[in-house]
Design a protein around this motif. Structure first.
Motif, short mmCIF file in Angstrom:
data_model
loop_
_atom_site.label_atom_id
_atom_site.label_comp_id
_atom_site.label_asym_id
_atom_site.label_seq_id
_atom_site.Cartn_x
_atom_site.Cartn_y
_atom_site.Cartn_z
N TYR A 213 0.86 -1.20 0.00
CA TYR A 213 0.00 0.00 0.00
C TYR A 213 0.88 1.23 0.00
N TYR A 214 0.49 2.19 -0.82
CA TYR A 214 1.18 3.49 -0.82
C TYR A 214 0.12 4.52 -0.45
N GLU A 215 0.28 5.16 0.70
CA GLU A 215 -0.74 6.11 1.17
C GLU A 215 -2.14 5.48 1.04
N LYS A 216 -2.26 4.25 1.49
CA LYS A 216 -3.52 3.47 1.49
C LYS A 216 -3.96 3.02 0.09
N ILE A 217 -3.19 3.30 -0.91
CA ILE A 217 -3.56 2.86 -2.27
C ILE A 217 -2.87 1.53 -2.55
N PRO A 218 -3.64 0.48 -2.97
CA PRO A 218 -3.00 -0.79 -3.29
C PRO A 218 -1.89 -0.59 -4.32
N PHE A 219 -0.80 -1.32 -4.11
CA PHE A 219 0.43 -1.04 -4.85
C PHE A 219 1.04 -2.38 -5.29
N ILE A 220 1.14 -2.57 -6.59
CA ILE A 220 1.65 -3.84 -7.14
C ILE A 220 3.00 -3.57 -7.80
N VAL A 221 3.88 -4.53 -7.67
CA VAL A 221 5.23 -4.36 -8.23
C VAL A 221 5.45 -5.38 -9.35
N THR A 222 5.96 -4.90 -10.46
CA THR A 222 6.34 -5.82 -11.54
C THR A 222 7.66 -5.37 -12.17
N TYR A 223 8.07 -6.12 -13.17
CA TYR A 223 9.34 -5.81 -13.84
C TYR A 223 9.25 -4.49 -14.60
#
Ligand code: URA
Length: 251
Positions: A213-223
């Motif tokens: 989460y970034y500032e409560k915003i869902p946050f996904i990491v990819t290449y």
């Protein structure tokens, strides 16, 4: 007396007859046309002035691409686009604010503009950007439906990694931009983007595993798409990462 000597003597006798005792020459001192190859004198090379390098032209882009006439985002762009808070302000060709839908549900965040982006003033417009467009297409999305930005708004020379000072000066701009856009989910493209925004130093493999989460915003990491261009075998993992978005959208 050999023949040559006789010839010369005859020549001077003839000369004396014609001109008296004083030697005179009425001719042209330039080399005659008939100069034979072995006598040819190399042409004198006249030094030419060094060609003056044309200054690289700053390309103008359609400003609408970066804010789609959203007044808040437009005002913010005009507030910050002459930034010189770090040294990159001196070396950039263009400030790369971001582009896309100012009220997008999905926001992609890369690292920093590369050469193409610097020249065009828009994010992800080089080869990595073409791959990002294909990833979006696979999700039935176009780039003007999402918002695309970077951690840094100016290109680091030779595409080196952003320096901590550059990140600390630039990240507040991105933070404000995220607040204005209000995405439902953020996708970090690559390790640097994820580490900077999550304030973590984990490797990409670990960061990809979870939803953050970034500032409560869902946050996904990819290449990063550039990494996928170098290692196409990672594309199926990247596709798996993007499947996580399905809990926020249908595509
Ligand atoms: N790489 C990035 O991280 N951002 C761009 O805009 C282009 C290449």
């Amino acid at each position: 007396m050999n023949e040559t000597f006789k010839d010369i003597q005859e020549y001077f006798n003839w000369y004396k007859t014609v001109y008296g005792d004083s030697l005179r020459f009425d001719g042209d001192l330039s080399l005659p046309e008939r100069t034979i190859a072995s006598e040819k004198v190399n042409p004198v090379k006249i030094a030419q002035p060094e060609p003056v390098a044309e200054p690289v032209k700053k390309l103008r882009f359609d400003e609408n691409l970066i804010h789609q006439n959203n007044l808040q985002l437009k005002k913010f762009y005009h507030e910050i686009n002459n930034c010189e808070k770090c040294a990159l302000g001196k070396t950039r060709q263009n400030f790369v604010f971001g582009m896309g839908n100012p009220t997008a549900d999905l926001m992609f965040i890369g690292e920093a503009p590369g050469q193409e982006e610097d020249l065009k003033g828009l994010p992800f417009v080089g080869r990595a950007g073409q791959l990002l467009d294909k990833m979006l297409f696979a999700m039935k999305l176009k780039r003007d439906e999402v918002y695309i930005a970077n951690i840094l708004k100016c290109r680091p020379p030779n595409n080196r990694d952003p320096l901590p000072d550059e990140v600390s000066k630039c990240e507040p701009y991105l933070k404000k931009q995220i607040e204005m856009i209000g995405p439902k989910v953020i996708v970090a493209l690559g390790r640097i983007s994820a580490q900077v925004l999550l304030k973590k130093s984990d490797p990409l493999s670990a960061l990809r595993r979870d939803t953050h989460y970034y500032e409560k915003i869902p946050f996904i990491v990819t290449y990063h798409p550039a990494a996928l261009l170098r290692n196409p075998r990672w594309k199926s993992n990247a596709w798996d990462d993007l499947q996580k978005l399905k809990s926020f959208f249908s595509f």
